[in-house]
Design a protein around this motif. Sequence first.
Motif, mmCIF file in Angstrom:
data_model
loop_
_atom_site.group_PDB
_atom_site.id
_atom_site.type_symbol
_atom_site.label_atom_id
_atom_site.label_comp_id
_atom_site.label_asym_id
_atom_site.label_seq_id
_atom_site.Cartn_x
_atom_site.Cartn_y
_atom_site.Cartn_z
ATOM 1 N N ALA A 7 0.826 -1.209 0.000
ATOM 2 C CA ALA A 7 0.000 0.000 0.000
ATOM 3 C C ALA A 7 0.859 1.257 0.000
ATOM 4 C CB ALA A 7 -0.933 -0.014 1.211
ATOM 5 N N SER A 8 0.856 1.936 -1.121
ATOM 6 C CA SER A 8 1.552 3.220 -1.355
ATOM 7 C C SER A 8 3.080 3.123 -1.348
ATOM 8 C CB SER A 8 1.114 4.278 -0.327
ATOM 9 O OG SER A 8 1.699 4.029 0.944
ATOM 10 N N ARG A 9 3.641 1.939 -1.029
ATOM 11 C CA ARG A 9 5.109 1.856 -0.980
ATOM 12 C C ARG A 9 5.748 2.031 -2.353
ATOM 13 N NH1 ARG A 9 4.509 -1.456 3.724
ATOM 14 N NH2 ARG A 9 6.091 -0.978 5.291
ATOM 15 N N ASP A 10 5.197 1.333 -3.389
ATOM 16 C CA ASP A 10 5.806 1.452 -4.712
ATOM 17 C C ASP A 10 5.620 2.850 -5.285
ATOM 18 O OD1 ASP A 10 3.111 0.996 -4.878
ATOM 19 O OD2 ASP A 10 3.235 -0.604 -6.370
ATOM 20 N N ALA A 11 4.454 3.468 -5.009
ATOM 21 C CA ALA A 11 4.229 4.844 -5.474
ATOM 22 C C ALA A 11 5.205 5.798 -4.790
ATOM 23 C CB ALA A 11 2.797 5.265 -5.195
ATOM 24 N N GLN A 12 5.447 5.570 -3.503
ATOM 25 C CA GLN A 12 6.373 6.425 -2.763
ATOM 26 C C GLN A 12 7.798 6.246 -3.272
ATOM 27 O OE1 GLN A 12 5.582 8.789 -0.340
ATOM 28 N NE2 GLN A 12 7.715 9.334 -0.753
ATOM 29 N N ALA A 13 8.186 5.017 -3.579
ATOM 30 C CA ALA A 13 9.530 4.763 -4.107
ATOM 31 C C ALA A 13 9.729 5.471 -5.437
ATOM 32 C CB ALA A 13 9.755 3.260 -4.255
ATOM 33 N N THR A 14 8.718 5.447 -6.311
ATOM 34 C CA THR A 14 8.796 6.137 -7.603
ATOM 35 C C THR A 14 8.944 7.645 -7.399
ATOM 36 O OG1 THR A 14 7.421 4.436 -8.644
ATOM 37 C CG2 THR A 14 7.601 6.551 -9.782
ATOM 38 N N THR A 15 8.168 8.194 -6.460
ATOM 39 C CA THR A 15 8.254 9.627 -6.159
ATOM 40 C C THR A 15 9.642 9.998 -5.627
ATOM 41 O OG1 THR A 15 5.894 9.705 -5.641
ATOM 42 C CG2 THR A 15 7.261 11.496 -4.784
ATOM 43 N N ASP A 16 10.184 9.163 -4.752
ATOM 44 C CA ASP A 16 11.513 9.420 -4.192
ATOM 45 C C ASP A 16 12.580 9.423 -5.280
ATOM 46 O OD1 ASP A 16 10.380 9.571 -1.701
ATOM 47 O OD2 ASP A 16 10.977 7.541 -1.076
ATOM 48 N N ILE A 17 12.477 8.479 -6.206
ATOM 49 C CA ILE A 17 13.464 8.404 -7.298
ATOM 50 C C ILE A 17 13.425 9.679 -8.141
ATOM 51 C CG2 ILE A 17 14.017 7.222 -9.459
ATOM 52 C CD1 ILE A 17 13.145 4.608 -8.064
ATOM 53 N N LYS A 18 12.231 10.148 -8.491
ATOM 54 C CA LYS A 18 12.102 11.375 -9.293
ATOM 55 C C LYS A 18 12.677 12.575 -8.550
ATOM 56 C CE LYS A 18 8.077 9.929 -11.997
ATOM 57 N NZ LYS A 18 6.642 10.180 -12.296
ATOM 58 N N SER A 19 12.422 12.632 -7.241
ATOM 59 C CA SER A 19 12.932 13.741 -6.432
ATOM 60 C C SER A 19 14.457 13.718 -6.388
ATOM 61 C CB SER A 19 12.354 13.655 -5.018
ATOM 62 O OG SER A 19 12.908 14.654 -4.185
ATOM 63 N N LEU A 20 15.041 12.551 -6.193
ATOM 64 C CA LEU A 20 16.500 12.426 -6.147
ATOM 65 C C LEU A 20 17.128 12.755 -7.500
ATOM 66 C CD1 LEU A 20 16.760 9.163 -4.007
ATOM 67 C CD2 LEU A 20 17.561 11.446 -3.319
ATOM 68 N N GLU A 21 16.488 12.331 -8.574
ATOM 69 C CA GLU A 21 17.010 12.623 -9.916
ATOM 70 C C GLU A 21 17.010 14.125 -10.187
ATOM 71 O OE1 GLU A 21 15.957 8.490 -12.316
ATOM 72 O OE2 GLU A 21 14.530 10.181 -12.354
ATOM 73 N N MET A 22 15.975 14.815 -9.712
ATOM 74 C CA MET A 22 15.927 16.277 -9.875
ATOM 75 C C MET A 22 17.068 16.941 -9.102
ATOM 76 S SD MET A 22 11.819 17.053 -9.622
ATOM 77 C CE MET A 22 12.111 18.827 -9.612
ATOM 78 N N LYS A 23 17.359 16.454 -7.908
ATOM 79 C CA LYS A 23 18.448 17.005 -7.118
ATOM 80 C C LYS A 23 19.797 16.695 -7.755
ATOM 81 C CE LYS A 23 15.951 16.786 -2.722
ATOM 82 N NZ LYS A 23 15.893 16.170 -1.378
ATOM 83 N N LEU A 24 19.897 15.510 -8.350
ATOM 84 C CA LEU A 24 21.144 15.108 -9.000
ATOM 85 C C LEU A 24 21.466 16.010 -10.182
ATOM 86 C CD1 LEU A 24 23.421 12.947 -9.160
ATOM 87 C CD2 LEU A 24 21.928 11.643 -10.671
ATOM 88 N N ASN A 25 20.452 16.485 -10.853
ATOM 89 C CA ASN A 25 20.636 17.306 -12.052
ATOM 90 C C ASN A 25 20.589 18.801 -11.765
ATOM 91 O OD1 ASN A 25 20.776 14.998 -13.699
ATOM 92 N ND2 ASN A 25 18.516 14.887 -13.789
ATOM 93 N N SER A 26 20.642 19.148 -10.483
ATOM 94 C CA SER A 26 20.518 20.569 -10.130
ATOM 95 C C SER A 26 21.860 21.266 -9.930
ATOM 96 C CB SER A 26 19.675 20.727 -8.863
ATOM 97 O OG SER A 26 20.331 20.105 -7.773
ATOM 98 N N GLY A 27 22.953 20.685 -10.391
ATOM 99 C CA GLY A 27 24.268 21.326 -10.323
ATOM 100 C C GLY A 27 24.923 21.243 -8.968
ATOM 101 N N VAL A 28 24.760 20.132 -8.247
ATOM 102 C CA VAL A 28 25.374 19.970 -6.933
ATOM 103 C C VAL A 28 26.827 19.524 -7.088
ATOM 104 C CG1 VAL A 28 23.194 19.448 -5.797
ATOM 105 C CG2 VAL A 28 24.530 17.596 -6.816
ATOM 106 N N SER A 29 27.530 19.428 -5.972
ATOM 107 C CA SER A 29 28.937 19.024 -5.992
ATOM 108 C C SER A 29 29.076 17.550 -6.368
ATOM 109 C CB SER A 29 29.561 19.266 -4.616
ATOM 110 O OG SER A 29 28.963 18.396 -3.656
#
Length: 245
Positions: free
Chosen positions: A137-159
């Motif tokens: 219940a909601s775990r796979d949806a949450q995992a997908t959301t987390d991946i998208k959030s991390l990918e956005m941070k990865l592409n935001s010009g961090v160190s």
Amino acid sequence: MNNNGFFNALLNLRSAAAFGVAVIATGVSYRFYNSPAGALLGGLIFLVVATYSVLFSEEKEPQKKEQDYNDFRELANESRDRLSPIIEKLGVVLGNIKLLDRGKYQFIAKFMSEIAVFEELIPNLVMSYRKGIRFLASRDAQATTDIKSLEMKLNSGVSESARQTYGKAISEKKQILSELKHIRNNLDDCESKLYYILSTLEKIETIIYSDELRDNISDETSKNINQQLEIFSGSVRDIAKVMKL
């Protein structure tokens, strides 16, 4: 009532007590009155109680069949989900099949033993399915959301150090998502196999009842039924393997 049911009805505690009364009455009558009246009275008591036991046993049998169906219905309604209508229908069709003429259909004995195995499997299967649904219940949806959030941070010009950290987190989240999808696929497979088992049992029921008007089951019908029984047995093994039961 079959022969086993008849003799079980006779050889129960009530009948044994009546037989004991008959023996005691006979002994007392001969000891004090030198008369067979006690034996006649004891025999009459035994006959009445034994007859009641047989009739009482006959009344119990249809109630047991009804209870079997009620068990399935209660299991189906413990938690209304996608399995509920399947379990209810399985209870109905299995109850109908149990009413078949076992003397006419030679395959019934083996079939009944396989049905017993399947019925024993059902509660654990349903429990495992519902446990899996609750876990997902909601775990796979949450995992997908987390991946998208991390990918956005990865592409935001961090160190570079942060990029490595985000990359590892994304990899771990994707592994979790893959395992969650595997669980969901197993649950979907369980549901589809139960539908298939239900369809197979309904087909067996239809084949047999369409043949009921004949004196003997035809070779074609017998072959068709045996094929469906093999499908049923294989499907039960498959679903137990899928759910690791």
